[in-house]
Design a protein around this motif. Structure first.
Motif, PDB file in Angstrom:
ATOM      1  N   ARG A   1       0.777  -1.206  -0.165  1.00 46.53           N
ATOM      2  CA  ARG A   1      -0.148   0.117  -0.074  1.00 46.53           C
ATOM      3  C   ARG A   1       0.737   1.097  -0.026  1.00 46.53           C
ATOM      4  NH1 ARG A   1      -3.864  -1.946   4.916  1.00 46.53           N
ATOM      5  NH2 ARG A   1      -4.572  -3.667   3.912  1.00 46.53           N
ATOM      6  N   LEU A   2       1.994   1.066   1.005  1.00 44.12           N
ATOM      7  CA  LEU A   2       2.893   2.439   0.877  1.00 44.12           C
ATOM      8  C   LEU A   2       3.546   2.518  -0.508  1.00 44.12           C
ATOM      9  CD1 LEU A   2       4.799   2.092   3.931  1.00 44.12           C
ATOM     10  CD2 LEU A   2       3.410   4.144   3.407  1.00 44.12           C
ATOM     11  N   ALA A   3       3.724   1.721  -1.230  1.00 44.80           N
ATOM     12  CA  ALA A   3       4.194   1.740  -2.713  1.00 44.80           C
ATOM     13  C   ALA A   3       3.454   2.553  -3.693  1.00 44.80           C
ATOM     14  CB  ALA A   3       4.585   0.481  -3.107  1.00 44.80           C
ATOM     15  N   THR A   4       2.004   2.284  -3.264  1.00 43.58           N
ATOM     16  CA  THR A   4       1.254   2.981  -4.102  1.00 43.58           C
ATOM     17  C   THR A   4       1.104   4.541  -4.305  1.00 43.58           C
ATOM     18  OG1 THR A   4      -0.854   2.822  -2.752  1.00 43.58           O
ATOM     19  CG2 THR A   4      -0.634   0.821  -4.216  1.00 43.58           C
ATOM     20  N   LEU A   5       1.703   5.013  -3.039  1.00 45.63           N
ATOM     21  CA  LEU A   5       1.669   6.502  -2.796  1.00 45.63           C
ATOM     22  C   LEU A   5       2.451   7.158  -3.766  1.00 45.63           C
ATOM     23  CD1 LEU A   5       1.776   6.588   0.952  1.00 45.63           C
ATOM     24  CD2 LEU A   5      -0.086   6.707  -0.062  1.00 45.63           C
ATOM     25  N   THR A   6       2.234   8.450  -3.983  1.00 39.88           N
ATOM     26  CA  THR A   6       2.860   9.498  -4.845  1.00 39.88           C
ATOM     27  C   THR A   6       4.069   9.731  -3.945  1.00 39.88           C
ATOM     28  OG1 THR A   6       1.669  11.141  -4.511  1.00 39.88           O
ATOM     29  CG2 THR A   6       0.984   9.777  -6.415  1.00 39.88           C
TER      30      THR A   6
ATOM     31  N   ARG B   1       4.678  12.926  -3.300  1.00 40.67           N
ATOM     32  CA  ARG B   1       3.932  14.006  -2.365  1.00 40.67           C
ATOM     33  C   ARG B   1       3.049  13.338  -1.171  1.00 40.67           C
ATOM     34  NH1 ARG B   1       4.819  19.018  -1.134  1.00 40.67           N
ATOM     35  NH2 ARG B   1       4.335  20.160  -2.758  1.00 40.67           N
ATOM     36  N   GLU B   2       2.469  12.265  -1.672  1.00 37.79           N
ATOM     37  CA  GLU B   2       1.550  11.568  -1.010  1.00 37.79           C
ATOM     38  C   GLU B   2       2.395  11.010   0.294  1.00 37.79           C
ATOM     39  OE1 GLU B   2      -2.454  10.361  -3.414  1.00 37.79           O
ATOM     40  OE2 GLU B   2      -0.657   9.096  -3.437  1.00 37.79           O
ATOM     41  N   ARG B   3       3.439  10.525  -0.122  1.00 38.14           N
ATOM     42  CA  ARG B   3       4.496   9.890   1.033  1.00 38.14           C
ATOM     43  C   ARG B   3       4.824  10.951   1.873  1.00 38.14           C
ATOM     44  NH1 ARG B   3       6.777   4.705   2.368  1.00 38.14           N
ATOM     45  NH2 ARG B   3       8.072   5.327   3.843  1.00 38.14           N
TER      46      ARG B   3
ATOM     47  N   HIS C   1      -6.568  12.820   1.997  1.00 35.11           N
ATOM     48  CA  HIS C   1      -7.585  11.829   1.735  1.00 35.11           C
ATOM     49  C   HIS C   1      -7.056  10.805   0.644  1.00 35.11           C
ATOM     50  CE1 HIS C   1     -11.551  10.211   0.568  1.00 35.11           C
ATOM     51  NE2 HIS C   1     -11.238  10.519  -0.967  1.00 35.11           N
ATOM     52  N   GLY C   2      -6.219  11.220  -0.133  1.00 40.64           N
ATOM     53  CA  GLY C   2      -5.380   9.953  -1.160  1.00 40.64           C
ATOM     54  C   GLY C   2      -4.660   9.103  -0.271  1.00 40.64           C
ATOM     55  N   VAL C   3      -3.836   9.474   0.784  1.00 36.28           N
ATOM     56  CA  VAL C   3      -3.423   8.757   1.641  1.00 36.28           C
ATOM     57  C   VAL C   3      -4.128   7.948   2.223  1.00 36.28           C
ATOM     58  CG1 VAL C   3      -1.767   8.719   3.690  1.00 36.28           C
ATOM     59  CG2 VAL C   3      -1.256  10.292   1.908  1.00 36.28           C
TER      60      VAL C   3
ATOM     61  N   GLU D   1       3.198  -0.206  14.956  1.00 34.31           N
ATOM     62  CA  GLU D   1       3.534  -1.633  15.707  1.00 34.31           C
ATOM     63  C   GLU D   1       4.811  -2.030  14.727  1.00 34.31           C
ATOM     64  OE1 GLU D   1       0.150  -3.990  15.234  1.00 34.31           O
ATOM     65  OE2 GLU D   1      -1.066  -2.369  15.788  1.00 34.31           O
ATOM     66  N   PRO D   2       5.479  -3.072  15.287  1.00 32.09           N
ATOM     67  CA  PRO D   2       6.848  -3.449  14.623  1.00 32.09           C
ATOM     68  C   PRO D   2       6.338  -4.291  13.236  1.00 32.09           C
ATOM     69  CG  PRO D   2       6.158  -4.951  16.245  1.00 32.09           C
ATOM     70  CD  PRO D   2       5.169  -3.859  16.461  1.00 32.09           C
ATOM     71  N   ARG D   3       5.333  -3.717  12.663  1.00 33.59           N
ATOM     72  CA  ARG D   3       5.064  -4.480  11.325  1.00 33.59           C
ATOM     73  C   ARG D   3       5.922  -3.941  10.170  1.00 33.59           C
ATOM     74  NH1 ARG D   3      -1.332  -4.152  11.441  1.00 33.59           N
ATOM     75  NH2 ARG D   3      -1.539  -4.717  13.446  1.00 33.59           N
ATOM     76  N   ILE D   4       6.235  -2.410  10.352  1.00 36.39           N
ATOM     77  CA  ILE D   4       6.942  -2.095   9.045  1.00 36.39           C
ATOM     78  C   ILE D   4       7.705  -0.896   9.973  1.00 36.39           C
ATOM     79  CG2 ILE D   4       4.737  -2.016   7.863  1.00 36.39           C
ATOM     80  CD1 ILE D   4       4.862   0.988   7.973  1.00 36.39           C
ATOM     81  N   GLY D   5       8.816  -0.704   9.051  1.00 39.07           N
ATOM     82  CA  GLY D   5      10.036   0.070   9.559  1.00 39.07           C
ATOM     83  C   GLY D   5       9.997   1.389   8.788  1.00 39.07           C
ATOM     84  N   ARG D   6      10.011   2.576   9.374  1.00 36.07           N
ATOM     85  CA  ARG D   6       9.908   3.865   8.708  1.00 36.07           C
ATOM     86  C   ARG D   6      11.448   4.306   8.435  1.00 36.07           C
ATOM     87  NH1 ARG D   6       6.483   7.059  12.445  1.00 36.07           N
ATOM     88  NH2 ARG D   6       6.371   5.361  13.913  1.00 36.07           N
TER      89      ARG D   6
END
Length: 110
Positions: free
Chosen positions: A45-50, A52-54, A85-87, A105-110
């Motif tokens: 899902r994160l990969a779908t962000l533009t 700017r959305e990121r 809204h897009g995010v 949560e420890p699911r994803i690293g930022r």
């Protein structure tokens, strides 16, 4: 144990020891598999962000308001609302709490 062993059993092993050890290993494996699948879904899902959305995503999860984001990114509040809204849509969440919980949560690293 370093290679991923779940338990240490000394021979001879009775079925009273072996079966619970195997059940614990299977339960642990299922939990880890579920975590990996959830993490992969969030990352996709994160990969779908533009780009700017990121940027907006990063600011939103840090608790910035639309006005603060607009000032930081040199845009209008209305534009920030649209990106936000897009995010929310692309990340498949309905609330800010859900969005933040995905990353806390420890699911994803930022």
């Amino acid at each position: 144990m370093k290679a991923g062993g779940e338990d240490f059993l000394i021979k001879p092993v009775s079925s009273d020891q072996l079966l619970p050890a195997v059940e614990r290993a299977i339960a642990h494996h299922k939990a880890m598999l579920n975590l990996k699948q959830t993490r992969a879904q969030i990352l996709s899902r994160l990969a779908t962000l533009t780009p700017r959305e990121r940027q907006v995503f990063e600011l939103v999860i840090r608790g910035k308001t639309n006005k603060q984001m607009a000032d930081a990114l040199g845009a209008t509040e209305r534009t920030m609302k649209a990106h936000r809204h897009g995010v929310m849509t692309k990340m498949q969440v309905r609330s800010l709490v859900e969005l933040v919980s995905l990353t806390s949560e420890p699911r994803i690293g930022r």
